[in-house]
Design a protein around this motif. Sequence first.
Motif, PDB file in Angstrom:
ATOM      1  N   ILE A 512       0.854  -1.179   0.000  1.00 34.92           N
ATOM      2  CA  ILE A 512       0.000   0.000   0.000  1.00 34.92           C
ATOM      3  C   ILE A 512       0.891   1.230   0.000  1.00 34.92           C
ATOM      4  N   GLY A 513       0.470   2.270  -0.698  1.00 39.68           N
ATOM      5  CA  GLY A 513       1.199   3.530  -0.672  1.00 39.68           C
ATOM      6  C   GLY A 513       0.684   4.410   0.442  1.00 39.68           C
ATOM      7  N   GLU A 514       1.583   4.894   1.290  1.00 43.18           N
ATOM      8  CA  GLU A 514       1.194   5.769   2.394  1.00 43.18           C
ATOM      9  C   GLU A 514       1.993   7.057   2.317  1.00 43.18           C
ATOM     10  N   GLY A 515       1.322   8.169   2.460  1.00 41.52           N
ATOM     11  CA  GLY A 515       2.009   9.448   2.438  1.00 41.52           C
ATOM     12  C   GLY A 515       2.458   9.844   3.828  1.00 41.52           C
ATOM     13  N   GLU A 516       3.667  10.369   3.913  1.00 41.14           N
ATOM     14  CA  GLU A 516       4.178  10.819   5.206  1.00 41.14           C
ATOM     15  C   GLU A 516       5.079  12.014   4.967  1.00 41.14           C
ATOM     16  N   GLY A 517       4.737  13.143   5.556  1.00 40.74           N
ATOM     17  CA  GLY A 517       5.530  14.346   5.340  1.00 40.74           C
ATOM     18  C   GLY A 517       5.522  14.803   3.891  1.00 40.74           C
ATOM     19  N   GLY A 518       4.418  14.495   3.189  1.00 42.89           N
ATOM     20  CA  GLY A 518       4.328  14.901   1.794  1.00 42.89           C
ATOM     21  C   GLY A 518       5.040  13.970   0.843  1.00 42.89           C
ATOM     22  N   GLN A 519       5.711  12.944   1.363  1.00 35.79           N
ATOM     23  CA  GLN A 519       6.467  12.018   0.516  1.00 35.79           C
ATOM     24  C   GLN A 519       5.750  10.668   0.462  1.00 35.79           C
ATOM     25  N   PRO A 520       5.289  10.253  -0.723  1.00 33.35           N
ATOM     26  CA  PRO A 520       4.657   8.940  -0.815  1.00 33.35           C
ATOM     27  C   PRO A 520       5.688   7.840  -0.642  1.00 33.35           C
ATOM     28  N   ARG A 521       5.275   6.744  -0.080  1.00 34.66           N
ATOM     29  CA  ARG A 521       6.172   5.608   0.081  1.00 34.66           C
ATOM     30  C   ARG A 521       5.348   4.334  -0.015  1.00 34.66           C
ATOM     31  N   THR A 522       5.999   3.257  -0.296  1.00 37.49           N
ATOM     32  CA  THR A 522       5.345   1.966  -0.425  1.00 37.49           C
ATOM     33  C   THR A 522       5.783   1.061   0.710  1.00 37.49           C
ATOM     34  N   CYS A 523       4.833   0.363   1.300  1.00 38.30           N
ATOM     35  CA  CYS A 523       5.176  -0.607   2.332  1.00 38.30           C
ATOM     36  C   CYS A 523       4.144  -1.724   2.289  1.00 38.30           C
ATOM     37  N   ASN A 524       4.521  -2.867   2.810  1.00 34.63           N
ATOM     38  CA  ASN A 524       3.580  -3.965   2.912  1.00 34.63           C
ATOM     39  C   ASN A 524       2.596  -3.680   4.035  1.00 34.63           C
ATOM     40  N   LEU A 525       1.371  -4.108   3.851  1.00 38.50           N
ATOM     41  CA  LEU A 525       0.340  -3.883   4.860  1.00 38.50           C
ATOM     42  C   LEU A 525       0.713  -4.442   6.226  1.00 38.50           C
ATOM     43  N   THR A 526       1.516  -5.489   6.236  1.00 33.53           N
ATOM     44  CA  THR A 526       1.831  -6.166   7.493  1.00 33.53           C
ATOM     45  C   THR A 526       3.201  -5.798   8.046  1.00 33.53           C
ATOM     46  N   SER A 527       3.851  -4.791   7.482  1.00 36.04           N
ATOM     47  CA  SER A 527       5.190  -4.427   7.925  1.00 36.04           C
ATOM     48  C   SER A 527       5.182  -3.924   9.368  1.00 36.04           C
ATOM     49  N   ARG A 528       6.055  -4.498  10.182  1.00 37.01           N
ATOM     50  CA  ARG A 528       6.216  -4.020  11.556  1.00 37.01           C
ATOM     51  C   ARG A 528       7.197  -2.864  11.619  1.00 37.01           C
ATOM     52  N   ILE A 529       7.849  -2.582  10.514  1.00 34.35           N
ATOM     53  CA  ILE A 529       8.832  -1.505  10.489  1.00 34.35           C
ATOM     54  C   ILE A 529       8.218  -0.209   9.977  1.00 34.35           C
ATOM     55  N   HIS A 530       7.381  -0.303   8.945  1.00 35.41           N
ATOM     56  CA  HIS A 530       6.886   0.904   8.293  1.00 35.41           C
ATOM     57  C   HIS A 530       5.371   1.084   8.346  1.00 35.41           C
ATOM     58  N   ALA A 531       4.596   0.024   8.506  1.00 35.43           N
ATOM     59  CA  ALA A 531       3.133   0.130   8.387  1.00 35.43           C
ATOM     60  C   ALA A 531       2.482   0.359   9.736  1.00 35.43           C
ATOM     61  N   ASP A 533       0.078   2.379  10.709  1.00 37.08           N
ATOM     62  CA  ASP A 533      -1.375   2.508  10.749  1.00 37.08           C
ATOM     63  C   ASP A 533      -2.099   1.295  10.173  1.00 37.08           C
ATOM     64  N   SER A 534      -1.542   0.726   9.109  1.00 39.67           N
ATOM     65  CA  SER A 534      -2.301  -0.284   8.380  1.00 39.67           C
ATOM     66  C   SER A 534      -2.194  -1.681   8.978  1.00 39.67           C
ATOM     67  N   ARG A 535      -1.099  -1.999   9.647  1.00 43.54           N
ATOM     68  CA  ARG A 535      -0.894  -3.372  10.109  1.00 43.54           C
ATOM     69  C   ARG A 535      -1.995  -3.843  11.069  1.00 43.54           C
ATOM     70  N   GLN A 536      -2.224  -3.089  12.121  1.00 43.79           N
ATOM     71  CA  GLN A 536      -3.225  -3.497  13.098  1.00 43.79           C
ATOM     72  C   GLN A 536      -4.606  -3.554  12.464  1.00 43.79           C
ATOM     73  N   HIS A 537      -4.906  -2.551  11.625  1.00 46.05           N
ATOM     74  CA  HIS A 537      -6.211  -2.527  10.974  1.00 46.05           C
ATOM     75  C   HIS A 537      -6.362  -3.704  10.022  1.00 46.05           C
ATOM     76  N   TYR A 538      -5.265  -4.099   9.386  1.00 43.44           N
ATOM     77  CA  TYR A 538      -5.306  -5.241   8.480  1.00 43.44           C
ATOM     78  C   TYR A 538      -5.715  -6.512   9.217  1.00 43.44           C
ATOM     79  N   PHE A 539      -5.091  -6.781  10.344  1.00 40.10           N
ATOM     80  CA  PHE A 539      -5.411  -7.997  11.075  1.00 40.10           C
ATOM     81  C   PHE A 539      -6.833  -7.959  11.647  1.00 40.10           C
ATOM     82  N   GLU A 540      -7.342  -6.771  11.889  1.00 42.16           N
ATOM     83  CA  GLU A 540      -8.699  -6.647  12.413  1.00 42.16           C
ATOM     84  C   GLU A 540      -9.760  -6.799  11.327  1.00 42.16           C
TER      85      GLU A 540
END
Length: 559
Positions: A512-531, A533-540
């Motif tokens: 998923i692409g997530e914007g942070e500080g105006g800079q888009p970036r790509t990370c896996n939904l389940t990443s414990r390093i970068h995701a 916001d999305s990781r916990q919501h993904y498992f839920e």
Amino acid sequence: MEQLKSLEPNPQNLLTLPPEIQAKIFSHLAASFGRSSIQPVLRTCKTLYEVALPISVSLFRNTVQNSEGQGPCSRIRNAQFLRYILVSKPWLAKHVNTVIFGRISNGNDEERRAYTTDGKPDPSMATDEELVVYSQHIELILGQLPSDYTKGWYNHWVIDLKRGTSDAQISLILLACPNIRTILFEMSQHKSHFPRLLNLVRNLVEINISIHTPGSEWGDGNHPDMVIPLSNVQDVFHETVDYSNGYSEFEMDGPDLFALPRLRFYECILARGNDTAARRFGDLLPRSSSVEEITLHCSASTPGALKKMMLSCKALKKFEFTHHGYFMSGLMMPRDILDAILPHAETLEDLYINMEEDWDKGWNWHDCPGRLYMGTELREMRVLKKLTVGMQALTGMLGAKPENHTSVAHQMPLQVEGAPQLVDCLPENLEYLKVRACGLGIVNQVADLISAVEKGSRFKKLTYIGLLFNGWATEKGVDKSQVRLICNAPGLHLDVGFQDNVQAIYDLGRDIGEGEGGQPRTCNLTSRIHAQDSRQHYFETRGSSEIPWYLKNTDSFQG
């Protein structure tokens, strides 16, 4: 007014708390994401400084985010941390609990240009005085083995610390901090000391076992126990965003990580379990690994690699496998998974499998149809409480043929003759069952299962049955009115849901692409390093009909 003043915070109240309570409060300020909030506490007073100082080093995070979601860790940051915990305040090394680092390097030109300051000494390079201290730590561990094995490595490591390579720096942090519990890192193909450190730990563990085995090479009573670095690590997560090749270093990193003596939780994104991985996992003694939970996101594996991995574990309690077939042929079938987990029939409690059943994996459907489902041996998983699995893996049925038809796919059976019914293959102690990728063919079998529960003779612990109909199956007009199921069993909840293709892909845990500080970036939904916001919501939300907020009105989701 007096009442309002009484509600104002009083800094003196914090000072009156016992140090243990203060430490508990401050531990929440050492965040794994974003900027740590512990530093201001160090500047308050001497009392709080002494409590907060060990906590300030408990988590070392060094990842540089970029548009691709992953990047190298800062060599300067590594050097500063090493100076702090090994030279300035060496007593703090024992308080480092978590280490999170990005891609490490053995010193290529691109990395050096990024951090070298013109006209000034490179702050990432170790001084001669620092090298004396660092060398002592390295020599303490490497000196336990014969010099011909370690002398060349020792010299190489010291030289790379002098140069300031991130590979040498991170490896020393891991070597010198005895109480690390959690390690999170990103894959790198440009490293030397890190894989050798993992292999050294594996060797030391085996030698330490040999020391306590009379008659063995080391078990003559003349050898003290080995000092084993990383011996307290319990939790490891590592990942890559390379969807073309997968985690190409898995064959090297994975088996050595499983040899860590106290490792319990192992998680990897895009693991590539090939024949080399099978051979190296096979070199581990059977039932020697302490790993209890394995999670493989977006991964692919040969049957041999998976089986050898499972055989190395002493008592596996949880296994999760989400398939990804673009960087490796999908050689593994549901029966292969069952064969791999059967040695843990007395311990495995939670099994989650998403084989991406709507994708043609090029299997030999005609010659081995019985491997398309797990079969009645699944009942042997006697302590299994929670099962999430696709309809085909459970019943041998597909809701519809895959969209990417090939000459092999046209031969795929929608139903395998002789496949067992649900009531014949489910473990009796099961409490939770979710079946994904459903077609109408499963309805009658679920009705029989509900009937067995209602009679009270079987599946007495079952409290939840979930059926999830995917978009590729529902496109032919399957709707809720056709799923005629009535559940009157006390305490048993029946849940029927429908997914479109976007939701089904989301369940596979892609990028998923997530914007942070105006800079888009790509990370896996389940990443414990970068995701964050999305990781916990993904498992839920996975396995439901809900569309996550970050997938609505966006084309950033990488299907």
